[in-house]
Design a protein around this motif. Structure first.
Motif, PDB file in Angstrom:
ATOM      1  N   ILE A 265      -6.384  13.917  17.700  1.00 19.56           N
ATOM      2  CA  ILE A 265      -7.413  12.881  17.584  1.00 19.56           C
ATOM      3  C   ILE A 265      -6.725  11.567  17.252  1.00 19.56           C
ATOM      4  CG2 ILE A 265      -9.274  14.453  16.884  1.00 19.56           C
ATOM      5  CD1 ILE A 265      -8.799  13.607  13.982  1.00 19.56           C
ATOM      6  N   ILE A 266      -7.462  10.472  17.427  1.00 21.56           N
ATOM      7  CA  ILE A 266      -6.887   9.163  17.152  1.00 21.56           C
ATOM      8  C   ILE A 266      -7.692   8.519  16.028  1.00 21.56           C
ATOM      9  CG2 ILE A 266      -8.264   7.826  18.832  1.00 21.56           C
ATOM     10  CD1 ILE A 266      -5.420   6.638  19.702  1.00 21.56           C
ATOM     11  N   GLY A 267      -7.111   7.587  15.307  1.00 21.17           N
ATOM     12  CA  GLY A 267      -7.840   6.893  14.241  1.00 21.17           C
ATOM     13  C   GLY A 267      -7.317   5.474  14.127  1.00 21.17           C
ATOM     14  N   PHE A 268      -8.186   4.505  14.400  1.00 17.11           N
ATOM     15  CA  PHE A 268      -7.752   3.099  14.403  1.00 17.11           C
ATOM     16  C   PHE A 268      -7.898   2.460  13.030  1.00 17.11           C
ATOM     17  CE2 PHE A 268      -8.897   3.846  18.835  1.00 17.11           C
ATOM     18  CZ  PHE A 268      -7.777   3.328  19.474  1.00 17.11           C
ATOM     19  N   GLY A 269      -7.045   1.526  12.730  1.00 19.07           N
ATOM     20  CA  GLY A 269      -7.160   0.751  11.501  1.00 19.07           C
ATOM     21  C   GLY A 269      -5.804   0.554  10.867  1.00 19.07           C
ATOM     22  N   ASP A 270      -5.535  -0.689  10.433  1.00 21.26           N
ATOM     23  CA  ASP A 270      -4.268  -0.927   9.750  1.00 21.26           C
ATOM     24  C   ASP A 270      -4.293  -0.264   8.378  1.00 21.26           C
ATOM     25  OD1 ASP A 270      -4.954  -3.113   7.593  1.00 21.26           O
ATOM     26  OD2 ASP A 270      -6.045  -3.617   9.423  1.00 21.26           O
ATOM     27  N   THR A 271      -3.130  -0.139   7.777  1.00 18.68           N
ATOM     28  CA  THR A 271      -3.006   0.669   6.565  1.00 18.68           C
ATOM     29  C   THR A 271      -3.955   0.215   5.455  1.00 18.68           C
ATOM     30  OG1 THR A 271      -0.772   1.419   7.022  1.00 18.68           O
ATOM     31  CG2 THR A 271      -1.380   1.264   4.705  1.00 18.68           C
ATOM     32  N   VAL A 272      -4.114  -1.096   5.274  1.00 13.50           N
ATOM     33  CA  VAL A 272      -4.974  -1.567   4.183  1.00 13.50           C
ATOM     34  C   VAL A 272      -6.435  -1.184   4.430  1.00 13.50           C
ATOM     35  CG1 VAL A 272      -5.889  -3.656   3.072  1.00 13.50           C
ATOM     36  CG2 VAL A 272      -3.432  -3.425   3.495  1.00 13.50           C
ATOM     37  N   ASN A 273      -6.847  -1.241   5.697  1.00 11.40           N
ATOM     38  CA  ASN A 273      -8.261  -1.016   6.002  1.00 11.40           C
ATOM     39  C   ASN A 273      -8.594   0.409   6.443  1.00 11.40           C
ATOM     40  OD1 ASN A 273      -9.404  -3.712   5.585  1.00 11.40           O
ATOM     41  ND2 ASN A 273      -7.883  -4.276   7.132  1.00 11.40           N
ATOM     42  N   LEU A 274      -7.589   1.228   6.690  1.00 10.65           N
ATOM     43  CA  LEU A 274      -7.844   2.584   7.179  1.00 10.65           C
ATOM     44  C   LEU A 274      -8.492   3.432   6.074  1.00 10.65           C
ATOM     45  CD1 LEU A 274      -7.087   4.359   9.757  1.00 10.65           C
ATOM     46  CD2 LEU A 274      -5.217   5.229   8.348  1.00 10.65           C
ATOM     47  N   PRO A 275      -9.677   4.008   6.315  1.00  9.15           N
ATOM     48  CA  PRO A 275     -10.269   4.865   5.283  1.00  9.15           C
ATOM     49  C   PRO A 275      -9.357   6.062   4.993  1.00  9.15           C
ATOM     50  CG  PRO A 275     -11.882   4.325   6.985  1.00  9.15           C
ATOM     51  CD  PRO A 275     -10.540   3.859   7.484  1.00  9.15           C
TER      52      PRO A 275
ATOM     53  N   LEU B  20      -8.502   7.700  25.631  1.00 13.58           N
ATOM     54  CA  LEU B  20      -8.329   6.274  25.931  1.00 13.58           C
ATOM     55  C   LEU B  20      -9.654   5.543  25.810  1.00 13.58           C
ATOM     56  CD1 LEU B  20      -6.057   5.333  28.964  1.00 13.58           C
ATOM     57  CD2 LEU B  20      -5.711   4.958  26.537  1.00 13.58           C
ATOM     58  N   GLY B  21     -10.767   6.255  26.073  1.00 19.14           N
ATOM     59  CA  GLY B  21     -12.090   5.631  26.005  1.00 19.14           C
ATOM     60  C   GLY B  21     -12.508   5.295  24.599  1.00 19.14           C
ATOM     61  N   HIS B  22     -11.752   5.796  23.597  1.00 16.02           N
ATOM     62  CA  HIS B  22     -12.132   5.532  22.225  1.00 16.02           C
ATOM     63  C   HIS B  22     -11.648   4.174  21.728  1.00 16.02           C
ATOM     64  CE1 HIS B  22     -12.447  10.163  21.703  1.00 16.02           C
ATOM     65  NE2 HIS B  22     -13.487   9.635  22.292  1.00 16.02           N
ATOM     66  N   LEU B  23     -11.287   3.303  22.642  1.00 15.90           N
ATOM     67  CA  LEU B  23     -10.990   1.924  22.262  1.00 15.90           C
ATOM     68  C   LEU B  23     -12.283   1.252  21.820  1.00 15.90           C
ATOM     69  CD1 LEU B  23      -8.688   0.750  25.184  1.00 15.90           C
ATOM     70  CD2 LEU B  23      -8.061   0.812  22.780  1.00 15.90           C
ATOM     71  N   PRO B  24     -12.200   0.204  21.003  1.00 17.06           N
ATOM     72  CA  PRO B  24     -13.426  -0.497  20.619  1.00 17.06           C
ATOM     73  C   PRO B  24     -14.140  -1.030  21.859  1.00 17.06           C
ATOM     74  CG  PRO B  24     -11.490  -1.404  19.496  1.00 17.06           C
ATOM     75  CD  PRO B  24     -10.990  -0.376  20.429  1.00 17.06           C
ATOM     76  N   SER B  25     -15.460  -1.136  21.796  1.00 18.65           N
ATOM     77  CA  SER B  25     -16.207  -1.642  22.960  1.00 18.65           C
ATOM     78  C   SER B  25     -16.115  -3.165  23.001  1.00 18.65           C
ATOM     79  CB  SER B  25     -17.661  -1.190  22.880  1.00 18.65           C
ATOM     80  OG  SER B  25     -18.192  -1.664  21.678  1.00 18.65           O
ATOM     81  N   GLY B  26     -16.616  -3.744  24.100  1.00 19.36           N
ATOM     82  CA  GLY B  26     -16.729  -5.197  24.226  1.00 19.36           C
ATOM     83  C   GLY B  26     -15.397  -5.876  24.467  1.00 19.36           C
ATOM     84  N   GLU B  27     -15.371  -7.165  24.107  1.00 18.70           N
ATOM     85  CA  GLU B  27     -14.220  -8.019  24.403  1.00 18.70           C
ATOM     86  C   GLU B  27     -12.941  -7.497  23.743  1.00 18.70           C
ATOM     87  OE1 GLU B  27     -13.960 -10.473  26.620  1.00 18.70           O
ATOM     88  OE2 GLU B  27     -15.978  -9.758  27.089  1.00 18.70           O
TER      89      GLU B  27
ATOM     90  N   SER C  64       0.123   5.646  27.772  1.00 15.33           N
ATOM     91  CA  SER C  64      -1.335   5.571  27.935  1.00 15.33           C
ATOM     92  C   SER C  64      -1.765   6.406  29.133  1.00 15.33           C
ATOM     93  CB  SER C  64      -1.758   4.121  28.163  1.00 15.33           C
ATOM     94  OG  SER C  64      -1.524   3.379  26.999  1.00 15.33           O
ATOM     95  N   ILE C  65      -2.601   7.400  28.873  1.00 14.29           N
ATOM     96  CA  ILE C  65      -3.037   8.337  29.910  1.00 14.29           C
ATOM     97  C   ILE C  65      -4.553   8.279  30.013  1.00 14.29           C
ATOM     98  CG2 ILE C  65      -2.919  10.726  30.726  1.00 14.29           C
ATOM     99  CD1 ILE C  65      -0.147   9.315  30.265  1.00 14.29           C
ATOM    100  N   GLU C  66      -5.061   8.321  31.241  1.00 14.66           N
ATOM    101  CA  GLU C  66      -6.502   8.195  31.503  1.00 14.66           C
ATOM    102  C   GLU C  66      -7.234   9.463  31.062  1.00 14.66           C
ATOM    103  OE1 GLU C  66      -7.785   5.261  33.296  1.00 14.66           O
ATOM    104  OE2 GLU C  66      -9.497   6.132  32.243  1.00 14.66           O
ATOM    105  N   THR C  67      -7.685   9.497  29.829  1.00 14.14           N
ATOM    106  CA  THR C  67      -8.438  10.650  29.303  1.00 14.14           C
ATOM    107  C   THR C  67      -9.554  10.111  28.409  1.00 14.14           C
ATOM    108  OG1 THR C  67      -7.297  10.912  27.187  1.00 14.14           O
ATOM    109  CG2 THR C  67      -6.247  11.939  29.106  1.00 14.14           C
ATOM    110  N   PRO C  68     -10.455  10.990  27.947  1.00 14.96           N
ATOM    111  CA  PRO C  68     -11.489  10.534  27.008  1.00 14.96           C
ATOM    112  C   PRO C  68     -10.902   9.844  25.776  1.00 14.96           C
ATOM    113  CG  PRO C  68     -12.056  12.695  27.847  1.00 14.96           C
ATOM    114  CD  PRO C  68     -10.681  12.387  28.374  1.00 14.96           C
TER     115      PRO C  68
END
Ligand SMILES: NC(=O)c1ccc[n+]([C@@H]2O[C@H](COP(=O)([O-])OP(=O)(O)OC[C@H]3O[C@@H](n4cnc5c(N)ncnc54)[C@H](O)[C@@H]3O)[C@@H](O)[C@H]2O)c1
Length: 258
Positions: free
Chosen positions: A94-104, A198-205, A192-196
């Motif tokens: 699984i993936i989890g976004f967020g820099d160290t200070v802000n990562l839950p 990769l779709g977990h990037l933030p939405s929008g701009e 970077s591989i085309e899989t679900p």
């Protein structure tokens, strides 16, 4: 390619794992075990293999790699059904976004539990089984799926990066330890591989901006396909890589300015 014996793909319900399960069948493995935490998509993968490769026997197993009893039960069920395990592809992640200070804290823990502890649990149970078997063409081969993030840092993905570096370390250690027993262990490091996933990037701009940045970094100017990673796993677990162990294969389309 020739795969006498039994293949096990962990994380086979989706993406690269699904492509890997199908590729084992396509490459002539007659007994393929597939496992994932998601039971329904896994059944669909089983049905797809059985339809496309009617001679191939498929065993589908629900597993949660964060639980050692669940992982051991998976191994026991494969051995009960097929008698042995020769080729393992460990892909649950699984993936989890967020820099160290802000990562839950909970995100760090979840990513660690699946991506590193889970792969360790799989290797522990798989290698123990392989050591007990009489060898076919080899005692066994394991491919742990790390990432390009297992080879370099990324300020927005510290938990993912740390666990994927851990997978590289685990693979090098187990590869060195069990080489004399005929078991090979390597890590695949996809870009970077085309899989679900990769779709977990933030939405929008923000998501578009990150996607453009990602392509910009790839020398080939495109993301990779799951089947391209499955082919790397076929190489690393087949006899074609008989002198390759305790190392990494980076498959990222080239990194510009590396
Ligand atoms: N897609 C990419 O760009 C990319 C790049 C580098 C590395 N990877 C790695 O490749 C592997 C496969 O990723 P993917 O892109 O195919 O993603 P994916 O989300 O399509 O597949 C991951 C699979 O892991 C399973 N899984 C998650 N938690 C689990 C658990 N606790 N127990 C059992 N199964 C669990 C999921 O159900 C899913 O089927 C991952 O380890 C990922 O980190 C992917």
């Amino acid at each position: 390619m020739d795969f006498p014996g039994v293949a096990l793909v962990v994380g086979a319900a989706s993406g690269i794992g699904k492509a890997t399960a199908l590729q084992y069948a396509a490459d002539g493995c007659q007994r393929v075990a597939i496992a994932d935490i998601q039971a329904l998509p896994l059944q669909e993968v089983q049905a797809e293999i059985e339809k496309d490769y009617p001679a191939v026997k498929v065993k589908a197993l629900q597993v949660d790699v964060t639980s050692y009893p669940s992982v051991q039960a998976m191994i026991d069920a494969v051995v009960e059904q097929f008698g042995r395990i020769d080729y393992c592809a460990n892909l649950a992640g699984i993936i989890g976004f967020g820099d160290t200070v802000n990562l839950p804290l909970s995100t760090f823990d979840n990513v660690y539990e699946v991506n590193l502890r889970g792969i360790f649990y799989c290797c522990k149970a798989e290698i123990a089984q392989m050591l007990q078997q009489s060898p076919l063409t080899s005692q066994g081969a394991i491919c742990n799926v790390s990432s390009q993030a297992g080879l370099m840092g990324n300020g927005n993905l510290p938990a993912y990066v740390a666990t994927k570096h851990g997978v590289v370390g685990l693979s090098k250690s187990d590869g060195a330890k069990y080489a004399s027993r005929g078991i090979r262990v390597n890590a695949l490091c996809p870009g970077s591989i085309e899989t679900p996933m990769l779709g977990h990037l933030p939405s929008g701009e923000e998501g578009k901006r990150r996607e453009a940045e990602r392509i910009q970094e790839i020398a080939m100017g495109r993301v990779g396909l799951p089947g391209e990673m499955a082919n790397c796993i076929m190489f690393l677990t087949s006899g074609r890589s008989s002198f390759v162990t305790a190392t990494t294969l980076a498959a990222h389309g080239g990194i510009r300015n590396q």
